[in-house]
Design an enzyme around this catalytic site. Structure first.
Site, PDB file in Angstrom:
ATOM      1  N   GLY A 237       0.856  -1.181   0.000  1.00 18.72           N
ATOM      2  CA  GLY A 237       0.000   0.000   0.000  1.00 18.72           C
ATOM      3  C   GLY A 237       0.893   1.232   0.000  1.00 18.72           C
ATOM      4  O   GLY A 237       0.964   1.997  -0.958  1.00 18.72           O
TER       5      GLY A 237
ATOM      6  N   ARG B   5      -0.823   9.949  11.814  1.00 15.16           N
ATOM      7  CA  ARG B   5       0.428   9.183  11.948  1.00 15.16           C
ATOM      8  C   ARG B   5       1.404   9.779  12.974  1.00 15.16           C
ATOM      9  O   ARG B   5       1.989   9.039  13.769  1.00 15.16           O
ATOM     10  CB  ARG B   5       1.112   8.995  10.594  1.00 15.16           C
ATOM     11  CG  ARG B   5       0.207   8.274   9.562  1.00 15.16           C
ATOM     12  CD  ARG B   5       0.944   7.835   8.304  1.00 15.16           C
ATOM     13  NE  ARG B   5       1.823   6.717   8.591  1.00 15.16           N
ATOM     14  CZ  ARG B   5       3.114   6.799   8.693  1.00 15.16           C
ATOM     15  NH1 ARG B   5       3.711   7.956   8.496  1.00 15.16           N
ATOM     16  NH2 ARG B   5       3.823   5.746   8.992  1.00 15.16           N
TER      17      ARG B   5
ATOM     18  N   TYR C 111       1.988   7.133  15.892  1.00 15.47           N
ATOM     19  CA  TYR C 111       3.249   6.370  15.843  1.00 15.47           C
ATOM     20  C   TYR C 111       4.474   7.250  16.074  1.00 15.47           C
ATOM     21  O   TYR C 111       5.604   6.771  15.904  1.00 15.47           O
ATOM     22  CB  TYR C 111       3.443   5.724  14.463  1.00 15.47           C
ATOM     23  CG  TYR C 111       2.228   5.052  13.875  1.00 15.47           C
ATOM     24  CD1 TYR C 111       1.704   3.893  14.440  1.00 15.47           C
ATOM     25  CD2 TYR C 111       1.616   5.561  12.726  1.00 15.47           C
ATOM     26  CE1 TYR C 111       0.599   3.265  13.875  1.00 15.47           C
ATOM     27  CE2 TYR C 111       0.516   4.937  12.159  1.00 15.47           C
ATOM     28  CZ  TYR C 111       0.012   3.792  12.745  1.00 15.47           C
ATOM     29  OH  TYR C 111      -1.077   3.177  12.178  1.00 15.47           O
TER      30      TYR C 111
ATOM     31  N   CYS D 281      -8.683  19.402  19.841  1.00 18.65           N
ATOM     32  CA  CYS D 281      -8.541  19.579  21.291  1.00 18.65           C
ATOM     33  C   CYS D 281      -7.887  18.367  21.946  1.00 18.65           C
ATOM     34  O   CYS D 281      -8.516  17.641  22.732  1.00 18.65           O
ATOM     35  CB  CYS D 281      -9.918  19.847  21.898  1.00 18.65           C
ATOM     36  SG  CYS D 281     -10.641  21.300  21.160  1.00 18.65           S
TER      37      CYS D 281
HETATM   38  N1  LLP Z   1      -1.434  -6.501   3.417  1.00 20.15           N
HETATM   39  C1  LLP Z   1      -2.038  -6.560   4.618  1.00 20.15           C
HETATM   40  C2  LLP Z   1      -2.714  -7.800   5.016  1.00 20.15           C
HETATM   41  C3  LLP Z   1      -1.990  -5.460   5.482  1.00 20.15           C
HETATM   42  O1  LLP Z   1      -2.589  -5.533   6.664  1.00 20.15           O
HETATM   43  C4  LLP Z   1      -1.341  -4.279   5.066  1.00 20.15           C
HETATM   44  C5  LLP Z   1      -1.276  -3.121   5.942  1.00 20.15           C
HETATM   45  C6  LLP Z   1      -0.749  -4.258   3.785  1.00 20.15           C
HETATM   46  C7  LLP Z   1      -0.800  -5.392   2.998  1.00 20.15           C
HETATM   47  C8  LLP Z   1      -0.056  -3.060   3.244  1.00 20.15           C
HETATM   48  O2  LLP Z   1       1.021  -2.669   4.025  1.00 20.15           O
HETATM   49  P1  LLP Z   1       2.020  -1.537   3.471  1.00 20.15           P
HETATM   50  O3  LLP Z   1       2.607  -2.030   2.189  1.00 20.15           O
HETATM   51  O4  LLP Z   1       1.222  -0.310   3.253  1.00 20.15           O
HETATM   52  O5  LLP Z   1       3.032  -1.373   4.524  1.00 20.15           O
HETATM   53  N2  LLP Z   1      -1.431   2.826   9.515  1.00 20.15           N
HETATM   54  C9  LLP Z   1      -0.048   2.372   9.494  1.00 20.15           C
HETATM   55  C10 LLP Z   1       0.154   1.217   8.557  1.00 20.15           C
HETATM   56  C11 LLP Z   1      -0.748   0.032   8.902  1.00 20.15           C
HETATM   57  C12 LLP Z   1      -0.703  -1.042   7.840  1.00 20.15           C
HETATM   58  C13 LLP Z   1      -1.775  -2.035   8.055  1.00 20.15           C
HETATM   59  N3  LLP Z   1      -1.737  -3.121   7.132  1.00 20.15           N
HETATM   60  C14 LLP Z   1       0.851   3.551   9.141  1.00 20.15           C
HETATM   61  O6  LLP Z   1       0.337   4.645   8.900  1.00 20.15           O
HETATM   62  O7  LLP Z   1       2.063   3.425   9.122  1.00 20.15           O
END
Ligand code: LLP
Length: 408
Positions: A266, A303, A307, A333
């Site tokens: 993603g 974010r 984090y 707030c």
């Molecule tokens: N596949 C699965 C099953 C996942 O749960 C996720 C992300 C992805 C693929 C894609 O991951 P990526 O390539 O984007 O790292 N909110 C957090 C990231 C949480 C990701 C959750 N799952 C942030 O802002 O860093």
């Protein structure tokens, strides 16, 4: 040293026309990132999926579709949007966590393969749909990520079936004649180290030898990007050189014919194509800290609060100004409401336009309307013409209040 701002003139004219807060996505950057990954994985029987939780805006999804990507969908809403947009069902993987019966039936009704990460759900699937094809999410017991909240494998993770429970998977599969067509892992997000990824991939490969009618192995997402000017992100050459040749020779030896390799990033695709524009409306010097308050906040980009994540903040109105130290804070707030703390930024003045960089992933998709504030507007800048279009309008306070009165 600052990261360079993509298309700063365009950003200035968008802000002049549409105001702030506004997310802007650049199609040229998005396309380049997709092609970079395809290029590095050349030579593999590859199917890329897009983890749409990173950014669900329609033109972003359209770009993924036109590039031949499939979809990793994790909720009924994501699944139905992908289907309505015309993503072929064979290229969608439904990976809902703690999947309900209704969700299982919905995916089956649409002919989409389920990615099951719990033995109990595998059993329920077998009972309801004996003989079906299924993908199994494994926990390879190696996890990684930019923050502990985004590590999705290892002893403390709720995700996937631990690899030690393979025999139980096989027993359930044979009891209900389930055909395990895919094995899946996703060990975490924002990973910058190719070795860790390769170690987890190796576990998947050796495990996959225990299944002889597989069609694909899905190695997840998690590829990290550089958020700071002096970071390099996941080194793609190293990553590719570690995995492509071993995967090729593994495929040759694998009992299943025509095995495909899937990835489902993603962040890697969308983070760098997005910028959040905000306007400074309050400069507040105090004894130790100068606060620069903007018309956005943790409701639009959570974010940093969630984090401690770093996003470059650049003053587009005063790019050559002298550097000063600021806490760049939002209008929500909560004291966790900040974009940057103790950060050197070109001198900020009330009315200046700031760009918060690399916000195309997990920015808008995690945004909310806390404090009854509107979501930001969204703009998509088409490549190659560079023309832009509004893809989401901000709501007025009037309509937010009316909707609340009407239970919407
Ligand atoms: N596949 C699965 C099953 C996942 O749960 C996720 C992300 C992805 C693929 C894609 O991951 P990526 O390539 O984007 O790292 N909110 C957090 C990231 C949480 C990701 C959750 N799952 C942030 O802002 O860093």
């Amino acid at each position: 040293m600052f990261k360079s701002v993509p298309h700063s003139e365009t950003l200035l004219s968008i802000a002049a026309c549409c105001g702030t807060p506004t997310y802007v996505y650049f199609d040229d950057i998005l396309s380049e990132k997709i092609n970079t990954l395809k290029h590095h994985l050349t030579g593999l029987p590859l199917q890329l999926l897009y983890a749409m939780k990173a950014n669900q805006s329609i033109p972003v999804m359209e770009r993924m579709k036109s590039e031949g990507l499939g979809i990793d969908a994790v909720s009924p809403g994501e699944l139905l949007l992908a289907l309505k947009m015309g993503f072929p069902k064979e290229k969608i993987l439904f990976s809902a966590n703690n999947m309900t019966d209704e969700e299982m039936h919905l995916a089956k009704k649409h002919g989409v393969i389920l990615n099951v990460g719990e033995l109990s759900r595998l059993e329920k699937l077998g009972k309801a749909y004996p003989g079906s094809e299924v993908c199994v999410r494994l926990n390879p017991q190696i996890g990684a990520g930019h923050h502990k909240h985004v590590i999705t494998a290892g002893a403390e993770s709720k995700f996937g079936i631990p690899v030690e429970q393979i025999e139980a998977i096989k027993t359930i599969a044979s009891t209900y004649s389930l055909k395990v067509r895919g094995l899946h892992q996703h060990i975490g997000s924002g990973i910058l180290d190719a070795d860790t990824l390769w170690k987890a991939i190796s576990v998947m490969l050796s495990t996959s030898l225990l299944f002889d009618d597989l069609h694909f192995i899905n190695l997840g997402g998690g590829l990290g990007i550089p958020y700071k000017a002096d970071e390099s992100g996941l080194p793609m050459h190293e990553f590719a050189s570690k995995i492509v040749a071993p995967l090729q020779s593994f495929i040759k030896q694998h009992p299943a014919k025509h095995l495909q390799i899937w990835f489902e990033p993603g962040r890697f695709f969308t983070a760098e194509c997005g910028v959040l524009l905000a306007t400074v409306n309050t400069i507040k010097p105090t004894e130790h800290i100068t606060f620069a308050g903007v018309d956005s906040g943790m409701n639009h980009l959570v974010r940093p609060a969630m984090y401690g994540a770093y996003h470059e903040v650049v003053n587009l109105s005063n790019p050559d100004g002298p550097l000063h130290r600021y806490d760049v804070v939002g209008n929500i707030c909560e004291s966790a409401d900040f974009f940057a703390k103790g950060r050197m930024v070109q001198q900020l003045r009330e009315g200046d336009l700031v760009a918060v960089l690399d916000t195309g992933a997990y920015g808008m998709s995690m945004a909310n309307s806390y404090n009854m504030r509107s979501l930001p507007a969204e703009i998509f800048v088409d490549a190659p013409c560079g023309e832009w279009r509004v893809i989401r309008q901000r709501k007025t306070a009037e309509s937010i209040a009316e909707n609340a009165l009407n239970g919407l």
